[in-house]
Design a protein around this motif. Structure first.
Motif, short mmCIF file in Angstrom:
data_model
loop_
_atom_site.label_atom_id
_atom_site.label_comp_id
_atom_site.label_asym_id
_atom_site.label_seq_id
_atom_site.Cartn_x
_atom_site.Cartn_y
_atom_site.Cartn_z
N ASP A 127 0.82 -1.22 0.00
CA ASP A 127 0.00 0.00 0.00
C ASP A 127 0.85 1.26 0.00
O ASP A 127 0.56 2.21 -0.73
CB ASP A 127 -0.95 0.03 1.20
N GLU A 128 1.90 1.29 0.81
CA GLU A 128 2.71 2.50 0.92
C GLU A 128 3.58 2.76 -0.31
O GLU A 128 4.12 3.84 -0.47
CB GLU A 128 3.58 2.46 2.19
N LEU A 129 3.68 1.79 -1.22
CA LEU A 129 4.51 1.96 -2.42
C LEU A 129 3.70 2.04 -3.71
O LEU A 129 4.16 2.60 -4.70
CB LEU A 129 5.51 0.80 -2.52
N ARG A 130 2.51 1.48 -3.71
CA ARG A 130 1.72 1.35 -4.94
C ARG A 130 1.48 2.70 -5.63
O ARG A 130 1.49 2.78 -6.85
CB ARG A 130 0.40 0.65 -4.65
N THR A 131 1.27 3.75 -4.87
CA THR A 131 0.98 5.05 -5.48
C THR A 131 2.19 5.98 -5.49
O THR A 131 2.07 7.14 -5.88
CB THR A 131 -0.18 5.75 -4.75
N GLN A 132 3.35 5.47 -5.09
CA GLN A 132 4.57 6.27 -5.08
C GLN A 132 5.34 6.10 -6.39
O GLN A 132 5.11 5.16 -7.14
CB GLN A 132 5.47 5.84 -3.91
N HIS A 133 6.26 6.99 -6.61
CA HIS A 133 7.15 6.83 -7.77
C HIS A 133 8.07 5.63 -7.52
O HIS A 133 8.30 5.25 -6.36
CB HIS A 133 7.94 8.11 -8.04
N PRO A 134 8.59 5.02 -8.56
CA PRO A 134 9.39 3.80 -8.40
C PRO A 134 10.62 3.97 -7.51
O PRO A 134 11.09 3.01 -6.91
CB PRO A 134 9.79 3.44 -9.83
N TRP A 135 11.13 5.19 -7.40
CA TRP A 135 12.34 5.40 -6.62
C TRP A 135 12.06 5.39 -5.12
O TRP A 135 12.97 5.50 -4.31
CB TRP A 135 13.06 6.66 -7.10
N ALA A 136 10.82 5.22 -4.72
CA ALA A 136 10.47 5.09 -3.31
C ALA A 136 10.86 3.70 -2.78
O ALA A 136 10.97 3.50 -1.57
CB ALA A 136 8.97 5.33 -3.10
#
Length: 183
Positions: A127-136
């Motif tokens: 959940d915390e990564l799905r909507t972030q840019h890939p560099w997260a």
């Protein structure tokens, strides 16, 4: 005067970057020589290959051949071809991985040579990564690329690229000459 402007649009722009030997140059040379195991396919504008760190399965790169410092150094026609190949690689990755979308990025800040990142994104990402840019993502913790583990996915992407009429013949099978001297 309009003719001169139109002619200039088809010419590559001259940048201030001086071309230096980069990882991109070395990987393209290895792809040409059959020594790059991560190669998926040869496209009209360059080489599709898996990224070394697979923070998401199917993360690919499109490396231009010949290598140029940046997108603006290509003629208008070559630029269009490269961007179209990037999108088609994305189409193939989307179909082969059943991703929900593809993220694209062209940066060149760390490796000052044109290369495009083609990154599938999945509904089951944290959940915390799905909507972030890939560099997260923690790239150091990412799964490293291993040829045997990606053989089936490479074949599925290659099949899609061939179906679209995008792939080109290669002198060597991907990685066929790994460990052999440079020719």
């Amino acid at each position: 005067m309009a003719f001169c402007a139109a002619a200039r649009e088809n010419e590559p722009m001259k940048t201030q970057d001086t071309e230096v030997e980069t990882v991109i140059h070395r990987r393209v040379a290895a792809a040409r020589d059959g020594r790059e195991p991560a190669v998926i396919a040869r496209l009209g504008s360059g080489w599709a290959l898996f990224a070394q760190q697979q923070f998401v399965r199917g993360y690919c790169l499109l490396l231009p051949d010949p290598v140029v410092p940046q997108l603006n150094d290509l003629s208008a026609e070559a630029r269009s071809h490269y961007l179209q190949d990037m999108a088609r690689l994305g189409d193939a990755v989307l179909r082969a991985t059943n991703a929900v979308r593809i993220n694209y990025a062209i940066l060149g800040n760390q490796e000052p040579a044109l290369h495009a990142h083609v990154m599938p994104r999945f509904a089951d990402e944290a959940d915390e990564l799905r909507t972030q840019h890939p560099w997260a993502y923690d790239w150091l913790a990412a799964t490293p690329y291993e040829p045997a583990a990606f053989e089936e996915l490479a074949e599925a992407i290659r099949r899609e690229l061939t179906r679209m009429g995008v792939s080109r013949p290669m002198r060597y099978a991907p990685g066929e000459r790994v460990g052999q001297p440079v020719t």
